[in-house]
Design a protein around this motif. Sequence first.
Motif, PDB file in Angstrom:
ATOM      1  N   LYS A 138      22.246  39.950 -42.985  1.00  0.00           N
ATOM      2  CA  LYS A 138      21.449  38.738 -42.777  1.00  0.00           C
ATOM      3  C   LYS A 138      21.301  38.560 -41.275  1.00  0.00           C
ATOM      4  CE  LYS A 138      21.639  36.683 -47.009  1.00  0.00           C
ATOM      5  NZ  LYS A 138      20.993  35.579 -47.729  1.00  0.00           N
ATOM      6  N   TYR A 196       6.606  33.747 -47.234  1.00  0.00           N
ATOM      7  CA  TYR A 196       6.020  33.512 -48.541  1.00  0.00           C
ATOM      8  C   TYR A 196       4.499  33.362 -48.450  1.00  0.00           C
ATOM      9  CZ  TYR A 196      10.751  32.607 -50.142  1.00  0.00           C
ATOM     10  OH  TYR A 196      12.062  32.723 -50.457  1.00  0.00           O
ATOM     11  N   LYS A 236      26.960  40.918 -47.630  1.00  0.00           N
ATOM     12  CA  LYS A 236      26.307  41.189 -46.348  1.00  0.00           C
ATOM     13  C   LYS A 236      26.962  40.420 -45.214  1.00  0.00           C
ATOM     14  CE  LYS A 236      21.766  41.681 -48.463  1.00  0.00           C
ATOM     15  NZ  LYS A 236      20.480  40.981 -48.659  1.00  0.00           N
ATOM     16  N   TYR A 272      15.043  28.786 -34.370  1.00  0.00           N
ATOM     17  CA  TYR A 272      15.873  29.712 -35.125  1.00  0.00           C
ATOM     18  C   TYR A 272      15.110  30.217 -36.340  1.00  0.00           C
ATOM     19  CZ  TYR A 272      19.465  27.955 -32.073  1.00  0.00           C
ATOM     20  OH  TYR A 272      20.186  27.620 -30.952  1.00  0.00           O
ATOM     21  N   THR A 289      20.149  29.521 -45.494  1.00  0.00           N
ATOM     22  CA  THR A 289      18.813  29.680 -46.065  1.00  0.00           C
ATOM     23  C   THR A 289      18.849  29.248 -47.526  1.00  0.00           C
ATOM     24  OG1 THR A 289      19.231  31.924 -46.850  1.00  0.00           O
ATOM     25  CG2 THR A 289      18.392  31.691 -44.595  1.00  0.00           C
ATOM     26  N   GLU A 290      17.673  29.160 -48.138  1.00  0.00           N
ATOM     27  CA  GLU A 290      17.614  28.733 -49.535  1.00  0.00           C
ATOM     28  C   GLU A 290      18.427  29.691 -50.420  1.00  0.00           C
ATOM     29  OE1 GLU A 290      13.740  28.631 -51.398  1.00  0.00           O
ATOM     30  OE2 GLU A 290      14.463  27.327 -53.000  1.00  0.00           O
ATOM     31  N   LEU A 291      18.326  30.985 -50.119  1.00  0.00           N
ATOM     32  CA  LEU A 291      19.081  31.961 -50.914  1.00  0.00           C
ATOM     33  C   LEU A 291      20.593  31.778 -50.729  1.00  0.00           C
ATOM     34  CD1 LEU A 291      19.167  34.387 -52.807  1.00  0.00           C
ATOM     35  CD2 LEU A 291      18.917  35.888 -50.818  1.00  0.00           C
ATOM     36  N   ASP A 292      21.009  31.493 -49.484  1.00  0.00           N
ATOM     37  CA  ASP A 292      22.433  31.255 -49.230  1.00  0.00           C
ATOM     38  C   ASP A 292      22.940  30.091 -50.089  1.00  0.00           C
ATOM     39  OD1 ASP A 292      22.390  33.198 -47.230  1.00  0.00           O
ATOM     40  OD2 ASP A 292      21.963  31.747 -45.655  1.00  0.00           O
ATOM     41  N   GLN A 328      23.219  31.147 -53.713  1.00  0.00           N
ATOM     42  CA  GLN A 328      24.318  32.097 -53.811  1.00  0.00           C
ATOM     43  C   GLN A 328      25.661  31.364 -53.788  1.00  0.00           C
ATOM     44  OE1 GLN A 328      25.400  35.084 -54.647  1.00  0.00           O
ATOM     45  NE2 GLN A 328      24.291  36.348 -53.188  1.00  0.00           N
ATOM     46  N   TYR A 364      15.215  33.105 -39.780  1.00  0.00           N
ATOM     47  CA  TYR A 364      16.167  33.741 -40.681  1.00  0.00           C
ATOM     48  C   TYR A 364      15.486  34.825 -41.490  1.00  0.00           C
ATOM     49  CZ  TYR A 364      18.551  29.546 -39.321  1.00  0.00           C
ATOM     50  OH  TYR A 364      19.117  28.565 -38.551  1.00  0.00           O
ATOM     51  N   ASP A 420      15.583  26.698 -41.978  1.00  0.00           N
ATOM     52  CA  ASP A 420      14.574  27.595 -42.552  1.00  0.00           C
ATOM     53  C   ASP A 420      13.604  26.856 -43.466  1.00  0.00           C
ATOM     54  OD1 ASP A 420      15.938  27.276 -45.020  1.00  0.00           O
ATOM     55  OD2 ASP A 420      15.452  29.325 -45.612  1.00  0.00           O
ATOM     56  N   LEU A 446      22.717  39.884 -56.410  1.00  0.00           N
ATOM     57  CA  LEU A 446      23.494  38.780 -55.841  1.00  0.00           C
ATOM     58  C   LEU A 446      24.877  39.248 -55.392  1.00  0.00           C
ATOM     59  CD1 LEU A 446      22.474  35.884 -58.236  1.00  0.00           C
ATOM     60  CD2 LEU A 446      22.025  36.019 -55.788  1.00  0.00           C
ATOM     61  N   LEU A 476      28.296  34.455 -45.964  1.00  0.00           N
ATOM     62  CA  LEU A 476      28.580  33.156 -46.577  1.00  0.00           C
ATOM     63  C   LEU A 476      29.909  32.585 -46.089  1.00  0.00           C
ATOM     64  CD1 LEU A 476      27.374  33.583 -50.250  1.00  0.00           C
ATOM     65  CD2 LEU A 476      26.416  32.066 -48.517  1.00  0.00           C
ATOM     66  N   VAL A 508      17.239  32.531 -58.854  1.00  0.00           N
ATOM     67  CA  VAL A 508      17.188  33.411 -57.681  1.00  0.00           C
ATOM     68  C   VAL A 508      16.175  34.528 -57.906  1.00  0.00           C
ATOM     69  CG1 VAL A 508      18.485  35.047 -56.268  1.00  0.00           C
ATOM     70  CG2 VAL A 508      19.527  32.882 -56.917  1.00  0.00           C
ATOM     71  N   GLU A 509      16.173  35.070 -59.098  1.00  0.00           N
ATOM     72  CA  GLU A 509      15.218  36.127 -59.418  1.00  0.00           C
ATOM     73  C   GLU A 509      13.790  35.606 -59.245  1.00  0.00           C
ATOM     74  OE1 GLU A 509      15.784  37.794 -63.280  1.00  0.00           O
ATOM     75  OE2 GLU A 509      14.723  39.632 -62.734  1.00  0.00           O
ATOM     76  N   MET A 566      12.897  33.158 -57.385  1.00  0.00           N
ATOM     77  CA  MET A 566      12.692  32.893 -55.964  1.00  0.00           C
ATOM     78  C   MET A 566      12.345  34.161 -55.201  1.00  0.00           C
ATOM     79  SD  MET A 566      15.563  31.003 -53.809  1.00  0.00           S
ATOM     80  CE  MET A 566      15.893  32.319 -52.682  1.00  0.00           C
ATOM     81  N   MET A 567      13.007  35.261 -55.559  1.00  0.00           N
ATOM     82  CA  MET A 567      12.774  36.506 -54.845  1.00  0.00           C
ATOM     83  C   MET A 567      11.397  37.083 -55.146  1.00  0.00           C
ATOM     84  SD  MET A 567      15.490  36.664 -53.162  1.00  0.00           S
ATOM     85  CE  MET A 567      15.104  38.186 -52.293  1.00  0.00           C
ATOM     86  N   ASP A 608      24.310  41.024 -52.195  1.00  0.00           N
ATOM     87  CA  ASP A 608      23.898  40.083 -51.161  1.00  0.00           C
ATOM     88  C   ASP A 608      25.098  39.322 -50.605  1.00  0.00           C
ATOM     89  OD1 ASP A 608      21.516  38.412 -49.942  1.00  0.00           O
ATOM     90  OD2 ASP A 608      22.976  36.968 -50.691  1.00  0.00           O
ATOM     91  N   GLU A 609      26.004  38.996 -51.508  1.00  0.00           N
ATOM     92  CA  GLU A 609      27.183  38.225 -51.143  1.00  0.00           C
ATOM     93  C   GLU A 609      28.039  38.940 -50.094  1.00  0.00           C
ATOM     94  OE1 GLU A 609      29.710  37.771 -54.576  1.00  0.00           O
ATOM     95  OE2 GLU A 609      31.348  37.359 -53.201  1.00  0.00           O
ATOM     96  N   ILE A 648      19.561  41.268 -61.351  1.00  0.00           N
ATOM     97  CA  ILE A 648      19.732  40.145 -60.426  1.00  0.00           C
ATOM     98  C   ILE A 648      21.198  39.898 -60.100  1.00  0.00           C
ATOM     99  CG2 ILE A 648      19.740  38.280 -62.163  1.00  0.00           C
ATOM    100  CD1 ILE A 648      17.968  38.265 -58.738  1.00  0.00           C
TER     101      ILE A 648
END
Lengths: 478, 302
Positions: free
Chosen positions: A102, A49, A19, A93, B190-193, B196, A95, B138, A13, B9, B269-270, B272-273, A16-17, A9
């Motif tokens: 992203k 989801y 991107k 919008y 977003t929630e992940l943003d 993060q 996402y 979102d 992360l 970000l 986060v894990e 959540m994913m 992801d940061e 994880i």
Amino acid sequence: MESNSKLNITEFLDRDEQKDLLRFLTAGSVDDGKSTLIGRLLFDSKKIYEDQLDALERDSKRMGNAGDHIDYALLLDGLKAEREQGITIDVAYRYFSTNNRKFIIADTPGHEQYTRNMITGGSTANAAVILVDARTGVITQTRRHTFLISLLGIKHVVLAVNKMDLVDFDKGVFDKIVKDYTDFVSTLNIPDVTCIPLSALDGDNVVEKSSRTPWYSGKCLLDYLETVPIDLDRNYDDFRYPVQYVLRPNLDFRGFSGKVASGVIRKGDTVMALPSRKTSRVKSIVTYDGELDEAFPPLCVTLTLEDEIDISRGEMLVKPDNLPYEDRNFEAMLVWMDEEPMDVSKQFYLKQTTNTTRARIDNIKYKVDVNTMEKSKVDKLVLNEIGRVVFTTGKELFFDPYHKNKQTGAFILIDPITNNTSAVGMIIDRVDAKDMVHDDAIAVLDLKKLGIGESHRDAVDKICEELARQGLTVKIKD
Amino acid sequence: MSDYKLSHLQELEAESIYIIREAASEFENPVMLFSIGKDSCVMTHLAEKAFYPGKVPFPLMHIDSKWKFKEMIEFRDKYAKEHGWKLIVESNMEAFKAGVGPFTHGSKVHTDLMKTQALLHGLEKYKFDAAFGGARRDEEKSRAKERIFSFRDKFQQWDPKNQRPELWDIYNTRVHKGESVRVFPLSNWTELDIWQYIRLEKIPIVPLYFAKERPVVEIDGNLIMPDDDRLPEEYRDKIQMRKVRFRTLGCWPLTGAVESEADTIEKIVEEMMTTTKSERTTRVIDFDQDSSMEQKKREGYF
């Protein structure tokens, strides 16, 4: 795609940061399958989801239009009214993200009466996806969307030829559409155009290359979106820094907060303040996370200068060897966004960067028909109409042509009575005062007509002076 | 040129700071709504960044429904004090004294009186012409269509069909007396943003977000943590200890906990994913009726 396999994880992360972000617009009519395409991008990138899917299955049974398929459109059409009508009525919008980027989708409707929403959704977009139905090909609406996209200066356009399944994935059909489209686009200023054959309903060439189009050698849609280069689209050449907020927490600190609209600024660079034309050097580039050596768009920072110069919000810092236009007269492509038609006698508020001033419409050179691109003479614009308009503003604006600099070339026009955003504009060029149809002054006071005698002249002059200071120029007619 | 690349970000942060400064510059009397949730904490952090090294030029306002978790209130007071914020707390005391609560009046009446009405009263009382909110597009379908600067009429109502066009980053902030604007600087996060960013910036959040053994009772399929002695009699002997955390924070009887082992941001986060439920499912109020959020927003709710 986000992998479901066990992934460290922290690694995830950290990746992801890094991107970057792509904002894109989707345009097409209700029948082109646009919502289905977006639904599939979201669904297949596993962003939807399970509970949203539960709700979807329930909703689809009740009011879906997609037969046995999941009706992706229901996921997207949020508001009550449009759910009942079965159409998207505004910009929404969305996402999602992949391993590489992203994405923010601005989902906009295709009907003519909602041109303003497409313009709204497209203003921040790096790229645009225009849908056409393979059975109908390039139609009036396709041309309209493409014209609007070129007007907004979006540099990357994908023509998504959808419903290829309904024409048996026929290469001839696709080639014909591509030819029609590229012929049309060549008349517009769009540097990067890509055409992709796909089926949103079945998923062909959406997130994976389809085996049903062996004759197509290009990328699938998602692959294109993940790789289209956008970092060169920003203007790094012309430093423009509209001051947004003057920060004075104590007597020792005087900072000018703002966004680097374009260009690059470094510590020690000589800058000039407009309109005062006073120069100084950048002492520091302050941020909460420490001082920077350089700043570039779209970073928001605070600049301090070596010398005490009086600068207010709405004024601009630039470099002395690279100045924007400073003028009260300019022409622009204007899109009318208000239900109420244009009233040319009104004095609007015009907001450009962080600067607001009064503005008057000097004349309308022509109107462009968004369907045929034909120009015609009109005396006003109404909702969703686009025209080339000459403006006079109450005080000098600092601007560049929109095609060179979106940040300093764009403005909105606000109705002084309703406060609605009546129109939006993209500046083409400055106009010489001698070429203006009307007097330079925005408003004229005819003292005789108003029955104001000479004895009040001093007071009237004082008022005009003060109004000019506040950005409203008034001419006195004796 | 590729040196001048920003991560998503950094780009979102810059956008939010620009929005916050713009509202602070153009409105006479703005306020930042503080729900004490994670998004609120990110928003206040961004406001502190926007005006550094100066102080944030507007106050924080919390609408206290009088049913919030105690840990939230403690966090709020400590946060405001340590970060030098002026804190305003508003409640609908009339309704509170009349005994309004989710158990006796249902979630709809409670939310309307203790949250929406209290908020409208608070905005009216101080004549705020702009209110920042931490909502994200979102989160929920009707939010996906709302402008960043979202106009409210004299009755604080939102008209989704009559929104001002919003282009580029040129925001129309003009209002007549009595009208106002809700400003959403986190619209594009977003929630992940959010998670993060909390991780990277080490932003403090209420400990309820992290899994811990807590007393909970199952009410209508939700795991509710009784936070004071107002839990109705019939549930009192059904309380059990479970390892749970909260994905959103609100009134304790209306916020369901989820069973979880996630006691760090990384684990959250894990979870959540790999989880299959989106975050608003733990909010009881969204299920009152179809399109219920849109209805509430029309009436003035955030």
